[in-house]
Design a protein around this motif. Structure first.
Motif: not given
Length: 269
Positions: A210-228
């Motif tokens: 239940g712990g984690y082997r690896s983690s990272a941060w991610a910015l979830l961005s919808p199509p309208a802002t993803y490219a920028k």
């Protein structure tokens, strides 16, 4: 408010360009000020009167005001103190040093983020040989799903239990979802409803306990802002690849996380 923030960013960029104090651009292991025993951290400004010493195996990258390239100190264990004045005098000053506008802006943004929450961006390097390691990234949030391919990077293919949580959380909170990763193919994963809008999340590969082997941060961005958002983050990646005196590792990843937070917060660029 916006005007004030722009002034702060401008002041930080000017301070960086002036290079009026030795600055820590990379640190591995524990280093401290010899006289006080105060721990040295990533992005700290030091005084020339300081002597620095390591208490464990590691390295310290210091950019001195007169130098074009940082000076790297290395040690294999607890060692004697090094005077910054002597360090400066042993190196030949470079003339006409200048940093790009992109680097100055990047440094300004991450400096503001670190001043707000200095311990938030600590990033440990945990991957062993042949193990998956998630990378911080921007992911396109589309129809309630994301393709985790950018997060997996060069990880070995396989099926991984993935969980999402807020970046400030200390424990994995969401239910895990199985994600199949194969280089060159989409690694689609449903996103919990709590993270259905643009924002930062932590993604993690869970272990059987239940712990984690690896983690990272991610910015979830919808199509309208993803490219920028993705283009801005790529700028940060390019800067870190050429980080002055940097050897990669925890310091550069901490810088990228602070930059990702700045992008998520919509700070002026």
């Amino acid at each position: 408010m916006l005007r004030t923030l722009l002034m702060v960013l401008s002041t930080a960029a000017i301070a960086w360009a002036a290079n009026d104090a030795p600055r820590v651009l990379g640190i591995v292991g524990r280093w401290e000020i010899d006289a006080s025993g105060k721990a040295i951290h990533f992005l700290d400004a030091l005084d020339y009167s300081d002597k620095v010493r390591c208490t464990s195996r590691g390295s310290l990258n210091i950019l001195l005001p007169e130098m074009q390239e940082p000076v790297t100190l290395r040690c294999e264990g607890a060692g004697p103190a090094t005077s910054l004045l002597e360090l400066r005098d042993k190196n030949i000053p470079s003339v006409g040093k200048s940093f790009s506008a992109n680097f100055s802006r990047f440094f300004s943004l991450i400096s503001i983020e670190f001043s707000r929450e200095p311990t938030m961006y600590i990033a440990a390097v945990s991957r062993g040989v042949g193990e998956a390691e998630l990378s911080d990234c921007v992911l396109e949030l589309k129809a309630g799903r994301v393709d985790l391919g950018p997060a997996f990077g060069d990880s070995p293919e396989g099926a991984y239990p993935i969980a999402f949580t807020g970046v400030a959380a200390t424990n994995i909170a969401s239910d895990s979802v199985p994600v199949k990763w194969q280089p060159g193919a989409p690694a689609l994963a449903p996103v919990p409803s709590a993270f259905s809008k643009r924002g930062l999340v932590k993604i993690a590969i869970l272990d059987p306990e239940g712990g984690y082997r690896s983690s990272a941060w991610a910015l979830l961005s919808p199509p309208a802002t993803y490219a920028k958002d993705a283009a801005q983050f790529q700028e940060g990646l390019n800067i870190v690849k050429n980080w002055p005196g940097g050897e990669g590792g925890p310091s550069s990843r901490s810088a990228l996380r602070a930059y990702l937070r700045a992008i998520a917060d919509g700070l002026p660029r």
